[in-house]
Design a protein around this motif. Structure first.
Motif, PDB file in Angstrom:
ATOM      1  N   PHE A  16      29.520 -21.761 -13.775  1.00 47.17           N
ATOM      2  CA  PHE A  16      29.387 -21.804 -15.233  1.00 47.17           C
ATOM      3  C   PHE A  16      29.644 -23.224 -15.735  1.00 47.17           C
ATOM      4  CE2 PHE A  16      30.809 -21.293 -19.585  1.00 47.17           C
ATOM      5  CZ  PHE A  16      30.001 -20.291 -20.089  1.00 47.17           C
ATOM      6  N   SER A  17      30.683 -23.853 -15.201  1.00 42.13           N
ATOM      7  CA  SER A  17      31.054 -25.202 -15.668  1.00 42.13           C
ATOM      8  C   SER A  17      29.961 -26.231 -15.373  1.00 42.13           C
ATOM      9  CB  SER A  17      32.380 -25.644 -15.049  1.00 42.13           C
ATOM     10  OG  SER A  17      32.220 -25.943 -13.671  1.00 42.13           O
ATOM     11  N   ILE A  18      29.227 -26.025 -14.295  1.00 49.56           N
ATOM     12  CA  ILE A  18      28.147 -26.958 -13.955  1.00 49.56           C
ATOM     13  C   ILE A  18      27.046 -26.904 -15.016  1.00 49.56           C
ATOM     14  CG2 ILE A  18      26.274 -27.374 -12.297  1.00 49.56           C
ATOM     15  CD1 ILE A  18      28.305 -26.546 -10.115  1.00 49.56           C
ATOM     16  N   TYR A  19      26.779 -25.719 -15.537  1.00 50.42           N
ATOM     17  CA  TYR A  19      25.736 -25.560 -16.549  1.00 50.42           C
ATOM     18  C   TYR A  19      26.252 -25.741 -17.976  1.00 50.42           C
ATOM     19  CZ  TYR A  19      22.481 -24.239 -12.945  1.00 50.42           C
ATOM     20  OH  TYR A  19      21.666 -24.272 -11.846  1.00 50.42           O
ATOM     21  N   ASP A  20      27.538 -25.985 -18.116  1.00 47.16           N
ATOM     22  CA  ASP A  20      28.144 -26.293 -19.410  1.00 47.16           C
ATOM     23  C   ASP A  20      27.980 -27.800 -19.627  1.00 47.16           C
ATOM     24  OD1 ASP A  20      29.703 -26.632 -21.661  1.00 47.16           O
ATOM     25  OD2 ASP A  20      31.603 -26.218 -20.639  1.00 47.16           O
ATOM     26  N   ALA A  21      26.809 -28.180 -20.092  1.00 53.45           N
ATOM     27  CA  ALA A  21      26.401 -29.585 -20.132  1.00 53.45           C
ATOM     28  C   ALA A  21      27.304 -30.480 -20.975  1.00 53.45           C
ATOM     29  CB  ALA A  21      24.962 -29.694 -20.631  1.00 53.45           C
ATOM     30  N   ASP A  22      27.815 -29.963 -22.076  1.00 55.77           N
ATOM     31  CA  ASP A  22      28.584 -30.832 -22.970  1.00 55.77           C
ATOM     32  C   ASP A  22      30.082 -30.524 -22.990  1.00 55.77           C
ATOM     33  OD1 ASP A  22      28.549 -28.443 -24.305  1.00 55.77           O
ATOM     34  OD2 ASP A  22      27.527 -29.202 -26.098  1.00 55.77           O
ATOM     35  N   GLY A  23      30.545 -29.676 -22.079  1.00 56.07           N
ATOM     36  CA  GLY A  23      31.970 -29.372 -22.001  1.00 56.07           C
ATOM     37  C   GLY A  23      32.477 -28.485 -23.124  1.00 56.07           C
ATOM     38  N   SER A  24      31.576 -27.762 -23.785  1.00 56.41           N
ATOM     39  CA  SER A  24      31.971 -26.919 -24.917  1.00 56.41           C
ATOM     40  C   SER A  24      32.341 -25.492 -24.499  1.00 56.41           C
ATOM     41  CB  SER A  24      30.844 -26.878 -25.952  1.00 56.41           C
ATOM     42  OG  SER A  24      29.668 -26.348 -25.361  1.00 56.41           O
ATOM     43  N   ASN A  25      32.388 -25.251 -23.194  1.00 54.39           N
ATOM     44  CA  ASN A  25      32.733 -23.938 -22.641  1.00 54.39           C
ATOM     45  C   ASN A  25      31.723 -22.851 -22.986  1.00 54.39           C
ATOM     46  OD1 ASN A  25      35.080 -24.808 -21.296  1.00 54.39           O
ATOM     47  ND2 ASN A  25      36.177 -24.796 -23.260  1.00 54.39           N
ATOM     48  N   VAL A  26      30.470 -23.242 -23.171  1.00 55.31           N
ATOM     49  CA  VAL A  26      29.376 -22.305 -23.352  1.00 55.31           C
ATOM     50  C   VAL A  26      28.172 -22.809 -22.559  1.00 55.31           C
ATOM     51  CG1 VAL A  26      30.083 -21.490 -25.643  1.00 55.31           C
ATOM     52  CG2 VAL A  26      28.512 -23.407 -25.461  1.00 55.31           C
ATOM     53  N   ILE A  27      27.317 -21.858 -22.174  1.00 55.77           N
ATOM     54  CA  ILE A  27      26.048 -22.223 -21.543  1.00 55.77           C
ATOM     55  C   ILE A  27      24.921 -21.626 -22.364  1.00 55.77           C
ATOM     56  CG2 ILE A  27      26.982 -22.395 -19.196  1.00 55.77           C
ATOM     57  CD1 ILE A  27      25.576 -19.619 -18.657  1.00 55.77           C
ATOM     58  N   ASP A  28      23.768 -22.215 -22.244  1.00 56.62           N
ATOM     59  CA  ASP A  28      22.590 -21.687 -22.909  1.00 56.62           C
ATOM     60  C   ASP A  28      22.132 -20.448 -22.147  1.00 56.62           C
ATOM     61  OD1 ASP A  28      19.802 -21.352 -23.819  1.00 56.62           O
ATOM     62  OD2 ASP A  28      20.148 -23.294 -24.788  1.00 56.62           O
ATOM     63  N   ALA A  29      21.796 -19.391 -22.856  1.00 61.55           N
ATOM     64  CA  ALA A  29      21.345 -18.151 -22.209  1.00 61.55           C
ATOM     65  C   ALA A  29      20.050 -18.372 -21.436  1.00 61.55           C
ATOM     66  CB  ALA A  29      21.176 -17.044 -23.245  1.00 61.55           C
ATOM     67  N   ALA A  30      19.328 -19.442 -21.725  1.00 59.95           N
ATOM     68  CA  ALA A  30      18.121 -19.773 -20.964  1.00 59.95           C
ATOM     69  C   ALA A  30      18.479 -20.192 -19.534  1.00 59.95           C
ATOM     70  CB  ALA A  30      17.339 -20.886 -21.660  1.00 59.95           C
ATOM     71  N   ASP A  31      19.727 -20.581 -19.308  1.00 62.49           N
ATOM     72  CA  ASP A  31      20.191 -20.979 -17.973  1.00 62.49           C
ATOM     73  C   ASP A  31      20.863 -19.849 -17.206  1.00 62.49           C
ATOM     74  OD1 ASP A  31      19.349 -23.640 -18.272  1.00 62.49           O
ATOM     75  OD2 ASP A  31      21.211 -24.193 -19.304  1.00 62.49           O
ATOM     76  N   LEU A  32      20.909 -18.653 -17.785  1.00 59.56           N
ATOM     77  CA  LEU A  32      21.605 -17.534 -17.152  1.00 59.56           C
ATOM     78  C   LEU A  32      21.100 -17.272 -15.738  1.00 59.56           C
ATOM     79  CD1 LEU A  32      23.632 -15.196 -17.228  1.00 59.56           C
ATOM     80  CD2 LEU A  32      21.854 -13.809 -18.338  1.00 59.56           C
ATOM     81  N   GLY A  33      19.796 -17.214 -15.558  1.00 58.37           N
ATOM     82  CA  GLY A  33      19.229 -16.963 -14.229  1.00 58.37           C
ATOM     83  C   GLY A  33      19.605 -18.045 -13.237  1.00 58.37           C
ATOM     84  N   ASP A  34      19.604 -19.297 -13.689  1.00 58.27           N
ATOM     85  CA  ASP A  34      19.963 -20.402 -12.794  1.00 58.27           C
ATOM     86  C   ASP A  34      21.426 -20.301 -12.351  1.00 58.27           C
ATOM     87  OD1 ASP A  34      17.411 -21.483 -12.985  1.00 58.27           O
ATOM     88  OD2 ASP A  34      17.944 -22.777 -14.668  1.00 58.27           O
ATOM     89  N   VAL A  35      22.304 -19.947 -13.271  1.00 51.68           N
ATOM     90  CA  VAL A  35      23.722 -19.807 -12.920  1.00 51.68           C
ATOM     91  C   VAL A  35      23.902 -18.653 -11.930  1.00 51.68           C
ATOM     92  CG1 VAL A  35      26.059 -19.420 -13.789  1.00 51.68           C
ATOM     93  CG2 VAL A  35      24.434 -20.742 -15.154  1.00 51.68           C
ATOM     94  N   LEU A  36      23.238 -17.537 -12.172  1.00 57.07           N
ATOM     95  CA  LEU A  36      23.352 -16.392 -11.263  1.00 57.07           C
ATOM     96  C   LEU A  36      22.786 -16.727  -9.884  1.00 57.07           C
ATOM     97  CD1 LEU A  36      22.416 -13.545 -13.759  1.00 57.07           C
ATOM     98  CD2 LEU A  36      24.683 -14.043 -12.819  1.00 57.07           C
ATOM     99  N   ARG A  37      21.691 -17.468  -9.847  1.00 58.07           N
ATOM    100  CA  ARG A  37      21.110 -17.859  -8.558  1.00 58.07           C
ATOM    101  C   ARG A  37      22.014 -18.862  -7.846  1.00 58.07           C
ATOM    102  NH1 ARG A  37      16.394 -17.661 -11.969  1.00 58.07           N
ATOM    103  NH2 ARG A  37      15.317 -15.715 -11.519  1.00 58.07           N
ATOM    104  N   ALA A  38      22.695 -19.702  -8.602  1.00 58.32           N
ATOM    105  CA  ALA A  38      23.651 -20.629  -7.998  1.00 58.32           C
ATOM    106  C   ALA A  38      24.812 -19.875  -7.347  1.00 58.32           C
ATOM    107  CB  ALA A  38      24.184 -21.613  -9.054  1.00 58.32           C
ATOM    108  N   LEU A  39      25.014 -18.643  -7.774  1.00 62.36           N
ATOM    109  CA  LEU A  39      26.058 -17.784  -7.212  1.00 62.36           C
ATOM    110  C   LEU A  39      25.500 -16.870  -6.117  1.00 62.36           C
ATOM    111  CD1 LEU A  39      27.812 -17.014 -10.586  1.00 62.36           C
ATOM    112  CD2 LEU A  39      28.857 -18.197  -8.636  1.00 62.36           C
ATOM    113  N   ASN A  40      24.366 -17.267  -5.557  1.00 62.37           N
ATOM    114  CA  ASN A  40      23.713 -16.560  -4.452  1.00 62.37           C
ATOM    115  C   ASN A  40      23.227 -15.165  -4.811  1.00 62.37           C
ATOM    116  OD1 ASN A  40      23.931 -18.682  -2.562  1.00 62.37           O
ATOM    117  ND2 ASN A  40      26.081 -18.139  -2.239  1.00 62.37           N
ATOM    118  N   LEU A  41      22.891 -14.965  -6.066  1.00 59.42           N
ATOM    119  CA  LEU A  41      22.262 -13.717  -6.482  1.00 59.42           C
ATOM    120  C   LEU A  41      20.777 -13.988  -6.657  1.00 59.42           C
ATOM    121  CD1 LEU A  41      24.915 -12.446  -9.032  1.00 59.42           C
ATOM    122  CD2 LEU A  41      24.605 -11.745  -6.659  1.00 59.42           C
ATOM    123  N   ASN A  42      19.999 -12.948  -6.684  1.00 56.39           N
ATOM    124  CA  ASN A  42      18.551 -13.110  -6.773  1.00 56.39           C
ATOM    125  C   ASN A  42      17.979 -12.175  -7.838  1.00 56.39           C
ATOM    126  OD1 ASN A  42      16.063 -14.101  -6.104  1.00 56.39           O
ATOM    127  ND2 ASN A  42      15.780 -12.751  -4.360  1.00 56.39           N
TER     128      ASN A  42
END
Length: 156
Positions: A16-42
Motif C-alpha cells: 500500500f505504501s508503495i502506491y501511496d505516491a504523496d505520503g497521504s496514507n491513501v491510494i487511488d482506487a485505480a491502482d487497487l489491482g496493481d497493489v493486489l497483484r503486487a501481493l501475489n494475487l491475480n
C-alpha cells in the motif's frame, strides 16, 4: 481484517505504501489491482471492479483500513487463476496430447472467452509471447503461457 495474519497485514501495508505516491496514507482506487497483484494475487478486472476499483485516476481514494478488508476478500476469492490453472485450460485444446494447439484456436480463445481481449491486444500478445507456428499451424502453448504470465508479473 481479523482473518489476516500479522505478516499479511505487514505485507499489505508495505505494498500500500508503495502506491501511496504523496505520503497521504491513501491510494487511488485505480491502482487497487496493481497493489493486489503486487501481493501475489491475480484478481480479474471484474473482480477489481467488484471490490471498488476504478478505471479512472482521481475518482476514488482508499485508506489502508478500507484496503485491508478488500485484500482479505481477494485472498479468499476463487475467481483468479495462476499458470497451472491456465495451463489446464489450454490442455483442452491439445487434441494430440503433445503440448501443442492450433494458433488459431488460441487466438479465438483470447478473443472470445473470459475477460475478452480486443483484436489489437491479441495481436500484441501473440507477437510478443508466441513461438512460430509449425507447418500445420500448431504452437507449443506452455512456453507461450509462461512468457505471458512472466510478463504480467513483471508489469506488477
Amino acid at each position: 481484517m481479523s482473518d489476516l495474519s500479522a505478516k499479511d497485514v505487514e505485507k499489505a501495508e508495505f505494498a500500500f505504501s508503495i502506491y501511496d505516491a504523496d505520503g497521504s496514507n491513501v491510494i487511488d482506487a485505480a491502482d487497487l489491482g496493481d497493489v493486489l497483484r503486487a501481493l501475489n494475487l491475480n484478481p480479474t478486472n471484474a473482480g477489481i471492479e467488484r471490490l471498488g476499483g476504478t478505471k479512472k485516476k482521481g475518482e476514488k481514494m482508499l485508506k489502508i483500513d478500507e484496503f485491508l478488508p478488500l485484500y482479505s476478500q481477494c485472498k479468499k476469492d476463487k475467481d483468479q487463476g495462476c499458470y497451472e490453472d491456465f495451463l489446464e485450460c489450454l490442455k483442452l485444446y491439445d487434441k494430440s496430447e503433445n503440448g501443442t494447439m492450433l494458433a488459431a484456436e488460441l487466438s479465438h480463445t483470447l478473443l472470445a472467452l473470459g475477460e475478452k481481449l480486443t483484436e489489437q491486444e491479441v495481436d500484441i500478445t501473440l507477437k510478443e509471447c508466441l513461438d512460430p507456428e509449425d507447418e500445420d499451424g500448431f504452437i507449443p502453448y506452455a512456453p507461450f503461457l509462461r512468457r505471458l504470465c512472466d510478463r504480467a508479473a513483471a508489469e506488477d
